[in-house]
Write an enzyme that holds these catalytic residues in place. Structure first.
Site, PDB file in Angstrom:
ATOM      1  N   GLN A  26       0.658  -1.156  -0.151  1.00 15.14           N
ATOM      2  CA  GLN A  26       0.075   0.094   0.139  1.00 15.14           C
ATOM      3  C   GLN A  26       0.832   1.304   0.127  1.00 15.14           C
ATOM      4  O   GLN A  26       1.668   1.391   0.693  1.00 15.14           O
ATOM      5  CB  GLN A  26      -0.963  -0.090   1.186  1.00 15.14           C
ATOM      6  N   SER A 107       4.297  -6.308   2.702  1.00 21.92           N
ATOM      7  CA  SER A 107       2.997  -6.160   3.635  1.00 21.92           C
ATOM      8  C   SER A 107       1.877  -6.772   2.753  1.00 21.92           C
ATOM      9  O   SER A 107       1.710  -7.852   2.346  1.00 21.92           O
ATOM     10  CB  SER A 107       2.736  -4.843   4.071  1.00 21.92           C
ATOM     11  N   LEU A 108       0.913  -6.081   2.157  1.00 25.27           N
ATOM     12  CA  LEU A 108      -0.014  -6.346   1.231  1.00 25.27           C
ATOM     13  C   LEU A 108       0.427  -7.215  -0.083  1.00 25.27           C
ATOM     14  O   LEU A 108       0.010  -8.112  -0.465  1.00 25.27           O
ATOM     15  CB  LEU A 108      -0.955  -5.092   0.610  1.00 25.27           C
ATOM     16  N   ARG A 132      -9.486  -7.580   4.081  1.00 24.30           N
ATOM     17  CA  ARG A 132      -8.349  -7.584   4.988  1.00 24.30           C
ATOM     18  C   ARG A 132      -8.248  -5.880   5.210  1.00 24.30           C
ATOM     19  O   ARG A 132      -8.196  -5.399   6.332  1.00 24.30           O
ATOM     20  CB  ARG A 132      -6.965  -8.043   4.148  1.00 24.30           C
ATOM     21  N   HIS A 218      -0.083  -2.897  11.377  1.00 29.24           N
ATOM     22  CA  HIS A 218       1.079  -3.630  11.791  1.00 29.24           C
ATOM     23  C   HIS A 218       1.521  -3.678  13.132  1.00 29.24           C
ATOM     24  O   HIS A 218       2.658  -3.677  13.764  1.00 29.24           O
ATOM     25  CB  HIS A 218       2.465  -3.767  10.961  1.00 29.24           C
ATOM     26  N   GLN A 267       1.110 -11.476  10.274  1.00 32.28           N
ATOM     27  CA  GLN A 267       1.556 -10.430   9.674  1.00 32.28           C
ATOM     28  C   GLN A 267       0.798  -8.807   9.838  1.00 32.28           C
ATOM     29  O   GLN A 267       1.430  -7.839   9.710  1.00 32.28           O
ATOM     30  CB  GLN A 267       1.588 -10.569   8.096  1.00 32.28           C
TER      31      GLN A 267
END
Length: 333
Positions: A26, A107-108, A132, A218, A267
């Site tokens: 992102q 991440s994503l 998500r 996170h 995560q």
């Protein structure tokens, strides 16, 4: 992972030409992404059509026309970036690009990597990351949390200051993205992030920049989103990865589907160990990299992590051609 298992992964990577693929997360989105390369490429339009049908949202229109405010909504951004990344990966393979030896996503982007590894079906992935995104945004009321980028300060110093500022359960801040040496993102309760930012500047940080996000990604504050993701993953079938995928949580390569699912849930509430992820890929034998997605964020981080390792973007026709024409880099023994 044991040293024996890591050596086995290294041997597997060597068989594929040492190509590491990186998928952005992102923040890489922008209006007009993929517009230059999409013309006449059916694989890109087909991928966007498949994803749009999966979530009942015109993702190509969102990518090209926005509006920017809609594009920036977490629940829209996540399926949009995943779709763009998978579209470019499919185009790369269609053009005869090298099969990656190991994959990682920021991440994503880890979901994009899992689609590329054939661990997660694309349609399922698009639906899951939209959920998500919705769950991450809903986990914390707007204004409760914050994030900030810290430039030019050692990781240990940042960790110590965040721990000192985190005086109780309502005042928590911690480092959540270890993006590269000298570039770390902190997140937590808004007041704690503000206090930590002031302390970090006093400790010698070159800059501390507040990030335009409304949720502290996170961090443990995202636990409700982790629960929602866990429930969603139970309703889809994951296969063992055909190419090792580096987990953001522990920076180790994984192929076992059950382990991967568990790490995806972790995560959501755990720091992204991106510097260590890239270093693991280099340790596994990756001598060059391809950034597969919109923007050049990961290529920039690669220059800070290890400038000797080339990282090629493939978002424009010229960049794709350049990357395709690169010979496989073989690391020195």
């Amino acid at each position: 992972m044991s040293q024996i298992e890591l050596k086995q992964q290294v041997a597997s990577a060597a068989q594929h030409g040492h190509a590491g693929f990186l998928f952005p997360g992102q923040g890489s989105q922008y209006l007009g992404m993929l517009s230059d390369i999409a013309s006449g490429e059916a694989v890109i339009s087909d991928t966007f059509a498949e994803a749009s049908e999966s979530v009942s949202l015109d993702l190509w229109s969102l990518a090209q026309k926005g509006p920017a405010e809609a594009q920036a909504l977490t629940e829209n951004t996540q399926p949009l970036i995943l779709t763009a990344s998978v579209a470019l990966y499919r185009l790369w393979l269609q053009r005869g690009g090298r099969v990656p030896s190991v994959l990682a996503g920021h991440s994503l982007g880890e979901f994009s990597a899992l689609v590329a590894s054939e661990c997660l079906a694309f349609g399922d992935a698009v639906q899951i990351v939209r959920l998500r995104g919705q769950a991450m945004q809903a986990a914390v009321p707007v204004g409760t949390g914050a994030m900030a980028a810290v430039l030019g300060l050692a990781d240990d110093t940042i960790n110590t200051i965040c721990a000192d500022v985190s005086v109780n359960t309502d005042t928590q801040v911690l480092a959540v993205n270890f993006n590269s040496p000298g570039q770390v993102v902190i997140a937590g309760h808004a007041g704690a992030v503000k206090n930590a930012s002031l302390a970090l500047k006093s400790a010698g940080a070159k800059r501390v920049l507040s990030l335009p996000v409304s949720a502290p990604f996170h961090t443990p504050l995202m636990q409700p989103a982790a629960v929602a993701l866990s429930d969603a993953l139970e309703n889809v079938e994951l296969a063992d990865a055909q190419v090792p995928v580096i987990s953001n949580v522990n920076a180790r390569p994984h192929t076992d589907s059950k382990t991967i699912a568990q790490l995806l849930v972790q995560q959501v509430v755990a720091p992204v160990q991106w510097t260590s992820c890239v270093q693991t890929m280099i340790e596994m034998g990756c001598a060059d990299f391809v950034e597969c997605g919109p923007g050049k964020v990961l290529s920039g981080l690669m220059r800070r992590i290890d400038r000797s390792k080339p990282c090629y973007g493939i978002e424009s026709p010229a960049a794709l051609l350049e990357a395709l024409n690169q010979p496989a880099e073989v690391p020195l023994a």
